[in-house]
Motif scaffolding. Structure first.
Motif, mmCIF file in Angstrom:
data_model
loop_
_atom_site.group_PDB
_atom_site.id
_atom_site.type_symbol
_atom_site.label_atom_id
_atom_site.label_comp_id
_atom_site.label_asym_id
_atom_site.label_seq_id
_atom_site.Cartn_x
_atom_site.Cartn_y
_atom_site.Cartn_z
ATOM 1 N N LEU A 137 30.337 39.154 34.181
ATOM 2 C CA LEU A 137 30.369 38.971 32.762
ATOM 3 C C LEU A 137 30.614 40.370 32.125
ATOM 4 C CD1 LEU A 137 30.896 36.847 30.584
ATOM 5 C CD2 LEU A 137 28.217 36.576 30.333
ATOM 6 N N LYS A 138 29.652 41.079 32.478
ATOM 7 C CA LYS A 138 29.520 42.631 32.007
ATOM 8 C C LYS A 138 30.935 43.301 32.210
ATOM 9 C CE LYS A 138 24.970 43.142 33.114
ATOM 10 N NZ LYS A 138 23.753 43.875 33.691
ATOM 11 N N ASP A 139 31.802 42.948 33.017
ATOM 12 C CA ASP A 139 33.311 43.480 33.253
ATOM 13 C C ASP A 139 34.082 42.868 32.148
ATOM 14 O OD1 ASP A 139 32.175 45.077 35.318
ATOM 15 O OD2 ASP A 139 33.043 43.748 36.807
ATOM 16 N N HIS A 140 33.832 41.691 31.609
ATOM 17 C CA HIS A 140 34.853 41.058 30.588
ATOM 18 C C HIS A 140 34.467 41.031 29.201
ATOM 19 C CE1 HIS A 140 35.943 39.500 34.553
ATOM 20 N NE2 HIS A 140 37.097 39.222 33.978
ATOM 21 N N VAL A 141 33.149 41.533 28.963
ATOM 22 C CA VAL A 141 32.823 41.709 27.596
ATOM 23 C C VAL A 141 32.886 43.148 27.047
ATOM 24 C CG1 VAL A 141 30.811 41.349 25.874
ATOM 25 C CG2 VAL A 141 30.851 39.834 27.842
ATOM 26 N N PRO A 142 33.659 43.417 25.997
ATOM 27 C CA PRO A 142 33.848 44.836 25.789
ATOM 28 C C PRO A 142 32.405 45.399 25.196
ATOM 29 C CG PRO A 142 35.374 43.396 24.553
ATOM 30 C CD PRO A 142 34.455 42.363 25.234
#
Length: 69
Positions: free
Chosen positions: A18-23
């Motif tokens: 999720l950290k990779d997909h949340v700006p």
């Protein structure tokens, strides 16, 4: 077709972070940075049953409510 499957097992699973997909500038990152809910579990432990199905983690529940608002 008979015989062993040719499909590799890693194809059945995928890694999702999720950290990779949340700006970086997203509102949720600001909330996470400033809201510390780590002590909530200790305050609410008496309200959760130790029998039956486990309930929703209180920290997660409060985070979901914050996101909903």
């Amino acid at each position: 077709m008979m015989g062993p499957k040719q499909e590799a097992q890693p194809a059945l699973f995928y890694e999702f972070s999720l950290k990779d997909h949340v700006p970086q500038d997203h509102l949720l990152r600001s909330i996470d940075r400033f809201v510390d809910l780590s002590r909530i579990r200790a305050h609410l432990v008496d309200f959760y049953s130790h029998t039956g199905r486990p309930s929703v983690d209180p920290e997660l529940l409060i985070r979901m409510l914050l996101v909903g608002y």
